[in-house]
Design a protein around this motif. Structure first.
Motif, PDB file in Angstrom:
ATOM      1  N   SER A 179       0.850  -1.193   0.000  1.00 49.67           N
ATOM      2  CA  SER A 179       0.000   0.000   0.000  1.00 49.67           C
ATOM      3  C   SER A 179       0.879   1.233   0.000  1.00 49.67           C
ATOM      4  O   SER A 179       2.092   1.157   0.246  1.00 49.67           O
ATOM      5  CB  SER A 179      -0.926   0.032   1.230  1.00 49.67           C
ATOM      6  N   GLY A 180       0.271   2.391  -0.242  1.00 44.01           N
ATOM      7  CA  GLY A 180       1.005   3.640  -0.134  1.00 44.01           C
ATOM      8  C   GLY A 180       1.446   3.915   1.286  1.00 44.01           C
ATOM      9  O   GLY A 180       2.540   4.456   1.521  1.00 44.01           O
ATOM     10  N   ALA A 190       2.048   9.923  -3.242  1.00 46.44           N
ATOM     11  CA  ALA A 190       0.884   9.046  -3.387  1.00 46.44           C
ATOM     12  C   ALA A 190      -0.122   9.593  -4.391  1.00 46.44           C
ATOM     13  O   ALA A 190      -0.792   8.831  -5.096  1.00 46.44           O
ATOM     14  CB  ALA A 190       0.214   8.831  -2.032  1.00 46.44           C
ATOM     15  N   SER A 204       1.054   5.414  -4.088  1.00 42.74           N
ATOM     16  CA  SER A 204      -0.106   4.587  -3.746  1.00 42.74           C
ATOM     17  C   SER A 204      -0.826   4.154  -5.010  1.00 42.74           C
ATOM     18  O   SER A 204      -0.973   4.938  -5.955  1.00 42.74           O
ATOM     19  CB  SER A 204      -1.071   5.378  -2.862  1.00 42.74           C
ATOM     20  N   ASP A 256      -5.662  -2.553  -2.566  1.00 48.36           N
ATOM     21  CA  ASP A 256      -4.514  -1.805  -2.066  1.00 48.36           C
ATOM     22  C   ASP A 256      -3.238  -2.210  -2.798  1.00 48.36           C
ATOM     23  O   ASP A 256      -3.079  -3.352  -3.245  1.00 48.36           O
ATOM     24  CB  ASP A 256      -4.331  -2.045  -0.568  1.00 48.36           C
ATOM     25  N   GLY A 296       1.083  -0.364  -3.628  1.00 43.70           N
ATOM     26  CA  GLY A 296       1.937   0.816  -3.666  1.00 43.70           C
ATOM     27  C   GLY A 296       3.308   0.456  -4.194  1.00 43.70           C
ATOM     28  O   GLY A 296       3.580  -0.707  -4.536  1.00 43.70           O
TER      29      GLY A 296
END
Length: 378
Positions: free
Chosen positions: A59-60, A166, A188, A200, A202
Motif C-alpha cells: 500500500s502507499g 501518493a 499509492s 490496495d 503501492g
C-alpha cells in the motif's frame, strides 16, 4: 444530472478486455505474491518515474513505513512534514516510533511552505535539530512541492528525503518526476488514484542501489536469503494480481492525465465565464506538470453549505481534509492547539474537491459550475 466525484466504472469499460486477460493469466499461473508480474511492473514504474529502481509494496501507507524503516528512523527521531495531508503521512512516522514535526503549508499550492520550513528550523534548539533525521514533503493533489529548497536544506543537515508522491505519479518539478528527487519516492495504487489497482497496493522508487537492496530485503520480513534474517522488516509484499492490473493501466496513464488536465482547463474557462472569480479560488499551477489527482476549489465562507447543496443536485464532492493532523486526537500529545498552523486550518475549512476524472464530460462540468452559480445566487 448525476456527476459522481469519481467514476471508475467508466474507466473499467475502456480496459475491461485487457484486465480480464491478465487476471486470467494470474489465475492460471497460481502465482499470487511477488514474482514476474511484480518485477515487470517495478521495471516499468522505475522507467516512468525516471529512477533506477522500484520496489512494489502492499500500500502507499506501507511504502512510507518501509522507507522510514529502511532509513533507520525510529524512537527518539523527529521527522518534518505537513499537517495538511492524508493521515498516513504522519501516521507512518508515529508507527515507526518517531515524532512528527509539523510545518505549515503554502496557501496556494497546499504543499509544504519552504519559508515556514526555514523558520521552523531556525527556531529549533541545537538538541531538537540534532534529532531531526528526515523530511517528508507531500506532493498534494497532483502537484510537486517546491523541492529545490527542501533538498538543499536536507543536504545541509544530513536529512533523509522521503517524497510522499501518493497523489502525484507523473507530476514534474522543473523537469524532474515525482519520486525521483529524494532518497525514496512513495506511491499509492489505491483505486481512486490516477493509477489505481483493484485493491490496495503501492511502490517505492529509489536510485541508490544500496537503498533498493535494503527495501527489497525489508519488505519480506528482512529475510536474505529466505528464512535468514539480518534485520527485522515486515510483510510489505505486492500481490501479483494488483501488479498485473496496474501494469495494464500504466499504458493509459498519460492519456488519462491529459484528460484531467483538459478538464482542469475547461473548469477555468467555465468559472471565468460564470463570473465567479471573486467567489471561488481555483487551483494554482506552480509547477510544469500538475496531474490533477484532485481539482480543489476554495470558498471563504459556506464551504459545507456548498457541499451539501451540490450533493442535493447529484454532484459528488469531497473535503480533503477537514481536520489537519496537528488537531487530530491521536496527536494531542504533541501539544498543538488551534491557531498553530493557520494556513492548514484555513485550507481544511475552505476547500472542496470537484469531479476531475478523465471520463468527465463537458456537459457534466458545465452542470457543476451552473449549480455553484445557483448556490451563490440563492
Amino acid at each position: 444530472m448525476k456527476v459522481p466525484l469519481l467514476d471508475l466504472k467508466a474507466q473499467y469499460r475502456t480496459i475491461k478486455d485487457r484486465i480480464l486477460d491478465v487476471t486470467h493469466e494470474i489465475f492460471e499461473s497460481q502465482y499470487f505474491i511477488l514474482g514476474p508480474q511484480v518485477a515487470a511492473l517495478e521495471k516499468k514504474i522505475a522507467g516512468y518515474c525516471h529512477v533506477d529502481h522500484a520496489v512494489g509494496v502492499s500500500s502507499g501507507t506501507d511504502a512510507l513505513i518501509l522507507s522510514l524503516m529502511a532509513a533507520g528512523i525510529g524512537p527518539g527521531d523527529r521527522v518534518i512534514s505537513t499537517p495538511y495531508t492524508f493521515f498516513a503521512t504522519a501516521g507512518a512516522i508515529a508507527r515507526v516510533g518517531a515524532t512528527p514535526v509539523f510545518v505549515d503549508i503554502d496557501p496556494d499550492s497546499y504543499n509544504l511552505s519552504c519559508d515556514r520550513l526555514q523558520e521552523a528550523v531556525g527556531a529549533m534548539t541545537a538538541h531538537q535539530l540534532k534529532t531531526v533525521k528526515a523530511i517528508i514533503p507531500v506532493h498534494l493533489y497532483g502537484q510537486c512541492a517546491d523541492m529545490d529548497p527542501i533538498l538543499e536544506l536536507a543536504a545541509a543537515h544530513g536529512w533523509v528525503v522521503i517524497e510522499d508522491a501518493a497523489q502525484a505519479i507523473g507530476a514534474e518539478y522543473k523537469g524532474r518526476r515525482a519520486g525521483s528527487m529524494g532518497d525514496y519516492g512513495c506511491f499509492s495504487f489505491f483505486p481512486s488514484k490516477n493509477l489505481g489497482a483493484f485493491g490496495d497496493g503501492g511502490i517505492v522508487t529509489a536510485s541508490d542501489p544500496k537503498v533498493w537492496e535494503q527495501l527489497e530485503i525489508m519488505r519480506v520480513h528482512g529475510a536474505s536469503p529466505k528464512y535468514y534474517h539480518r534485520v527485522v522488516g515486515g510483510n510489505f509484499r505486492l500481490d501479483a494480481l494488483q501488479a498485473a492490473i496496474v501494469a495494464v493501466k500504466l499504458e493509459f496513464l498519460d492519456g488519462w492525465t491529459a484528460g484531467r488536465q483538459d478538464n482542469a482547463a475547461r473548469y477555468r474557462e467555465l468559472f471565468a465565464s460564470a463570473g465567479l472569480a471573486d467567489r471561488v479560488g481555483l487551483p494554482v499551477e506552480r509547477e510544469n506538470r500538475h496531474i490533477y489527482n484532485q481539482f480543489v476549489i476554495r470558498v471563504d465562507t459556506g464551504r459545507d453549505d456548498l457541499k451539501a447543496y451540490l450533493g442535493e443536485q447529484g454532484i459528488g464532492t469531497e473535503v480533503y481534509y477537514p481536520v489537519p493532523l496537528h488537531l487530530q486526537a491521536c496527536f494531542s500529545g504533541l501539544g498543538h492547539a488551534a491557531g498553530d498552523f493557520p494556513v492548514s486550518e484555513r485550507a481544511a475549512s475552505q476547500t472542496l474537491a470537484l469531479p476531475i476524472y478523465p471520463e468527465l464530460t463537458g456537459a457534466q462540468q458545465a452542470y457543476v459550475v451552473e449549480q455553484i452559480v445557483a448556490f451563490f445566487n440563492r
